[in-house]
Design a protein around this motif. Structure first.
Motif, PDB file in Angstrom:
ATOM      1  N   VAL A 299      -1.588  -7.479 -10.271  1.00  0.00           N
ATOM      2  CA  VAL A 299      -1.675  -6.618  -9.088  1.00  0.00           C
ATOM      3  C   VAL A 299      -2.013  -7.510  -7.894  1.00  0.00           C
ATOM      4  N   SER A 300      -1.220  -7.405  -6.835  1.00  0.00           N
ATOM      5  CA  SER A 300      -1.398  -8.269  -5.668  1.00  0.00           C
ATOM      6  C   SER A 300      -1.534  -7.438  -4.404  1.00  0.00           C
ATOM      7  N   ILE A 307       0.183  -3.126  -1.734  1.00  0.00           N
ATOM      8  CA  ILE A 307      -0.296  -3.544  -3.049  1.00  0.00           C
ATOM      9  C   ILE A 307       0.900  -3.453  -3.989  1.00  0.00           C
ATOM     10  N   LYS A 308       1.175  -4.525  -4.710  1.00  0.00           N
ATOM     11  CA  LYS A 308       2.308  -4.526  -5.645  1.00  0.00           C
ATOM     12  C   LYS A 308       1.811  -4.708  -7.074  1.00  0.00           C
ATOM     13  N   VAL A 309       2.452  -3.975  -7.969  1.00  0.00           N
ATOM     14  CA  VAL A 309       2.162  -4.069  -9.406  1.00  0.00           C
ATOM     15  C   VAL A 309       3.355  -4.748 -10.070  1.00  0.00           C
ATOM     16  N   TRP A 310       3.092  -5.829 -10.825  1.00  0.00           N
ATOM     17  CA  TRP A 310       4.150  -6.634 -11.437  1.00  0.00           C
ATOM     18  C   TRP A 310       4.005  -6.616 -12.954  1.00  0.00           C
ATOM     19  N   ASP A 311       5.112  -6.759 -13.647  1.00  0.00           N
ATOM     20  CA  ASP A 311       5.146  -6.796 -15.118  1.00  0.00           C
ATOM     21  C   ASP A 311       4.896  -8.232 -15.570  1.00  0.00           C
ATOM     22  N   ARG A 327       5.970  -1.431  -9.071  1.00  0.00           N
ATOM     23  CA  ARG A 327       5.577  -0.409  -8.105  1.00  0.00           C
ATOM     24  C   ARG A 327       5.030  -1.053  -6.841  1.00  0.00           C
ATOM     25  N   THR A 328       5.229  -0.414  -5.702  1.00  0.00           N
ATOM     26  CA  THR A 328       4.612  -0.848  -4.445  1.00  0.00           C
ATOM     27  C   THR A 328       3.818   0.314  -3.868  1.00  0.00           C
ATOM     28  N   LEU A 329       2.538   0.079  -3.592  1.00  0.00           N
ATOM     29  CA  LEU A 329       1.651   1.105  -3.048  1.00  0.00           C
ATOM     30  C   LEU A 329       1.402   0.792  -1.572  1.00  0.00           C
ATOM     31  N   THR A 330       1.624   1.775  -0.726  1.00  0.00           N
ATOM     32  CA  THR A 330       1.591   1.533   0.730  1.00  0.00           C
ATOM     33  C   THR A 330       0.538   2.399   1.419  1.00  0.00           C
ATOM     34  N   GLN A 340      -9.518  -5.116  -7.244  1.00  0.00           N
ATOM     35  CA  GLN A 340      -9.902  -5.291  -8.642  1.00  0.00           C
ATOM     36  C   GLN A 340      -9.239  -4.142  -9.389  1.00  0.00           C
ATOM     37  N   PHE A 341      -8.890  -4.323 -10.657  1.00  0.00           N
ATOM     38  CA  PHE A 341      -8.290  -3.213 -11.391  1.00  0.00           C
ATOM     39  C   PHE A 341      -8.632  -3.302 -12.866  1.00  0.00           C
ATOM     40  N   ASP A 342      -8.444  -2.179 -13.566  1.00  0.00           N
ATOM     41  CA  ASP A 342      -8.532  -2.144 -15.028  1.00  0.00           C
ATOM     42  C   ASP A 342      -7.407  -1.244 -15.530  1.00  0.00           C
ATOM     43  N   GLU A 343      -7.485  -0.804 -16.772  1.00  0.00           N
ATOM     44  CA  GLU A 343      -6.383  -0.013 -17.343  1.00  0.00           C
ATOM     45  C   GLU A 343      -6.171   1.318 -16.629  1.00  0.00           C
TER      46      GLU A 343
END
Length: 382
Positions: A299-300, A307-311, A327-330, A340-343
């Motif tokens: 997650v970047s 914020i982008k989520v990558w595989d 996914r891209t979160l705007t 920071q992230f978790d499941e």
């Protein structure tokens, strides 16, 4: 009671199951003896039906990550003088944040109310980390400060760096700090009041923006476009990772993998042992400011406000040619500074003076209780 033992084994060994048990409230039915004959009958049926419910929950969480279904909570920090939340860390009870207005604010996870404000720094709070005893913060006032996590009392002020302290990490009696002064300090933490410098690492030719370490390596990244690897025990230089075209703003290191983000707008995945770049991820439009990864995802967050989520699994497979951006979160309206992230969630902070909590554990998302984001596929180049 085979179902019960199976579930207990999963909860003990898997953080996703453990988190679900706590959040869904079925922990109270595990790890205890059956007391009455009535309860035996009830619990047999309970455990047999619980297992498929858990599997459905796990599938739903994964679907929510991939489709962008989440519930969002916002903390408006309302800084008095200068806006911006530079750093944060969270757990189930609280979020601790460092702000541009020189304060550290502690927020209650359930009410999202500010429960404490720690004052003492004379500059923006740029980095922090806490454990069950202390909060350690670094600031543009060049100091590292140590606070009691329960009372908020200032315990210690460490003076070494001669410019802003940009990042820090501590674990098992060792702390590593880095600074705009181009140096990295390795500290011995005997207690919160007994912290001394063990070694100063020099070699970067510009501000050192980020550090991470484990028992084997210390990894640092700088505005000089390089990532340097050092031996944690001896503090000797090991190797340099070269590839980014501009300064490096963020990285994380774990399990022989380093993931870094740069002002060349790209993310790179590295093998720390051989120094090879395994994959380049492209998609952000501006400097990549913060990055975290686990066994599944990267997650970047970037100065483009996204914020982008990558595989990660696909990115580590050299044969994969698919779009690696899931996914891209705007939702942020300013530069994303830290996440920071978790499941189950992403917690992020921004120049827009907010902290956002994206919750992916919602049972059956609808247009009323979830936000759906859309994005055009981003392509990676290897």
């Amino acid at each position: 009671m085979l179902w019960k033992k199976l579930i207990e084994g999963k909860v003990q060994s898997d953080t996703l199951w453990q988190g679900l048990a706590n959040r869904r409230g079925w922990t109270k039915y595990l790890f205890r003896q059956i007391l009455t004959s009535n309860e035996v009958q009830k619990t047999h049926e309970f455990y047999r039906s619980l297992y498929p419910k858990i599997m459905r929950d796990i599938d739903q969480i994964e679907t929510n990550w991939r489709t962008g279904n989440f519930q969002i909570e916002k903390i408006q920090c309302r800084s008095q003088n200068s806006k911006g939340v530079y750093c944060l860390q969270y757990d189930d009870e609280k979020i601790i944040s460092g702000l541009r207005d020189n304060t550290i604010k502690i927020w209650d996870r359930k009410t999202l109310e500010c429960t404490k404000v720690l004052t003492g720094h004379n500059g923006s709070v740029l980095c922090l980390q806490y454990d069950e005893k202390v909060i350690v913060t670094g600031s543009s006032d060049s100091t590292v400060r140590v606070w009691n996590v329960k009372t908020g009392e200032l315990i210690n002020t460490l003076l070494h760096h001669c410019e802003a302290v940009l990042h820090l990490r501590f674990c098992d009696g060792t702390m590593v700090t880095c600074s705009k002064d181009r140096s990295i300090a390795v500290w011995q933490m005997n207690s919160s009041t007994d912290i001394t410098i063990r070694r100063v690492l020099v070699g970067h030719r510009a501000a050192v923006n980020v550090v991470d370490f484990d028992e084997k390596y210390i990894v640092s990244a700088s505005g000089d476009r390089t990532i340097k690897v050092w031996d944690t025990t001896t503090c000797e230089f090991v190797r340099t990772l070269l590839g980014h075209k501009r300064g490096i703003a963020c990285l994380q290191y774990r399990d022989k993998i380093v993931v870094s983000g740069s002002s060349d707008n790209t993310i790179r995945i590295w093998d720390i042992e051989c120094g090879a770049c395994l994959r380049i991820l492209e998609g952000h439009d501006e400097l990549v400011r913060c990055i975290r990864f686990d066994s599944k995802r990267i997650v970047s967050g970037a100065y483009d406000g996204k914020i982008k989520v990558w595989d990660l699994v696909a990115a580590l497979d050299p044969r994969s040619q698919s779009s690696l951006c899931i996914r891209t979160l705007t939702e942020h309206t300013g530069r994303v500074f830290r996440l920071q992230f978790d499941e189950f969630q992403i917690v992020s902070s921004s120049h827009d003076d907010t902290i956002l909590c994206f919750n992916f554990l919602n049972d059956s998302p609808t247009t009323d209780d979830a936000t759906t984001t859309t994005t055009t596929p981003m392509h990676s180049t290897s």
